[in-house]
Design an enzyme around this catalytic site. Sequence first.
Site, PDB file in Angstrom:
ATOM      1  N   ASP A 316       0.849  -1.189   0.000  1.00 52.23           N
ATOM      2  CA  ASP A 316       0.000   0.000   0.000  1.00 52.23           C
ATOM      3  C   ASP A 316       0.887   1.242   0.000  1.00 52.23           C
ATOM      4  O   ASP A 316       1.464   1.607   1.020  1.00 52.23           O
ATOM      5  CB  ASP A 316      -0.914  -0.056   1.239  1.00 52.23           C
ATOM      6  N   LYS A 347      -3.387   9.857  -3.021  1.00 54.35           N
ATOM      7  CA  LYS A 347      -2.709  11.054  -2.474  1.00 54.35           C
ATOM      8  C   LYS A 347      -1.852  11.785  -3.513  1.00 54.35           C
ATOM      9  O   LYS A 347      -2.386  12.349  -4.443  1.00 54.35           O
ATOM     10  CB  LYS A 347      -1.882  10.650  -1.252  1.00 54.35           C
ATOM     11  N   THR A 371     -19.114   3.043 -11.268  1.00 53.67           N
ATOM     12  CA  THR A 371     -19.562   3.984 -12.302  1.00 53.67           C
ATOM     13  C   THR A 371     -18.392   4.772 -12.902  1.00 53.67           C
ATOM     14  O   THR A 371     -18.160   4.747 -14.103  1.00 53.67           O
ATOM     15  CB  THR A 371     -20.597   4.973 -11.722  1.00 53.67           C
TER      16      THR A 371
END
Length: 490
Positions: A316, A347, A371
């Site tokens: 991560d 970020k 979406t």
Amino acid sequence: MWTRCVTTVAQNAIKTGSSRAASSIVSGEPKEPKIVTSEIPGPKSKKLIAELDSVTQSSSVQFFADYEKSLGNYITDVDGNVFLDIFMQISSMPIGYNHPAMLNVFKDEKRLKALVNRPALGSFPGEYWPKKLKDVLLSVSPGLPNVMTMMCGSCSNENAFKCLFMTYMKHQRGENVDFSELEKSSCMVNQPPGAPDLTLLSFHGGFHGRTMGTLSTTHSKAIHKLDVPAFDWPTASFPKYKYPLEEHFKENKAEDDKCLAQVEELIEEYNKKGRPVAGIVVEPIQSEGGDNEASPEFFQKLQRIAKKYGAGLLIDEVQTGGGPTGKMWCHEHFDLETPPDIVTFSKKMITGGFYHNIDQKPAQPYRIYNTWLGDPGKLFLLEAFLDVLKQQNLLDQVNSVGAKLKSGLHDYEKEYPSLLNSVRGRGTFLAVNASTTALRDKLVGNLKKKGILSGGSGDNAIRFRPSLTLQQNHVEIFLDRFGQVLKEVK
Ligand SMILES: Cc1ncc(COP(=O)(O)O)c(C=O)c1O
């Protein structure tokens, strides 16, 4: 619309930017911080906080910013206070405020139309999309051939976790074996075998987001987790090092070994229980949890363990990615045998998303989907940032400026050993511990009163998360004011 809000300072920045190559210092940036109110937040911010609080929970708001006046490494608040910002919107502004290269992005009509006509990227992407993904995101890929865009750090991890599970099950089932009827019906009522009882291993002190899935791998602060049901997944200890590292090599290596042994024990325990570990989720530096580092050897061995047990390795890089450690990706400092299976980002990368290997690519549509699947506008901003990063050699700047900052912090830790300890980190992604939580909070608070906006992580750390455009003179200003604050509290 958006362009209409860009006034004076920002417009000047645009003018400067269009007449010459973007500079890592934005023309017109304040020379130093300036505090004009006796209290922070000042009166205008306080009024706005009260107004905001009448419509939403707002007790985390520190002050209201004036984003027309904020420039470069300085954030200005609505009361006219000017802060040197070494926290940069929780580590997320890569080249500071109102950088001309960024302000220019949507002056181009094609990009503006991509922003306005926001596509459902999984179904109706614009013609430009594949090339943009290759030219922008894959140009800085950590050795991984595929990428998915997402909205934020949490949803990048959330979807990457799903990939880990799907890939694990693909390996169990066999590459081209179709789902069984029982799998299809049982998943609809959240039962195995369709919704299998798989787990992910994460680490104490880790932070991977606040959404329902990621929260089960987040272990930094109770307030993030309270009252929310969570998966019973294995959590291993993350190394806690003694500093300075050179003087504690043996203890720190023993710490690595202890934590790695626990990882293996937990994987074996959960596999035996019939709740197999499909993936290991880890930050290269635990960022929210206190700026806890682990050695390259720790990560190399962790990767070997993941491979041994058939668990995917997800690194991560939401907070560490995009350059602040002096490399594009923090895990590039670790010299891993192969790239991790998945690397998540957000970020400083402006768009959320994750890189992955081919094995992690779902064979069927709609398995990793929503979406928007990100936003092309964010990719255009990322493109502008990466151009500046390359043109200005910002990674070199991060390394030299970070070295100066780290050396200044070491000097203070020697001068005030009862107040400060454990200076650590890479590039400008640095931290120093205060001796108590109360002292840490006081130092961060007093720095703010002197015009330095910093932040805390974990219980005791002050964390440094400046933009990549931080320069030597900013470090001098910071060190000068930090010195004053330390003298006051000693
Ligand atoms: C390492 C890490 N992962 C994930 C997240 C979640 O990102 P976001 O706040 O964009 O959802 C954060 C946020 O601080 C983070 O630091």
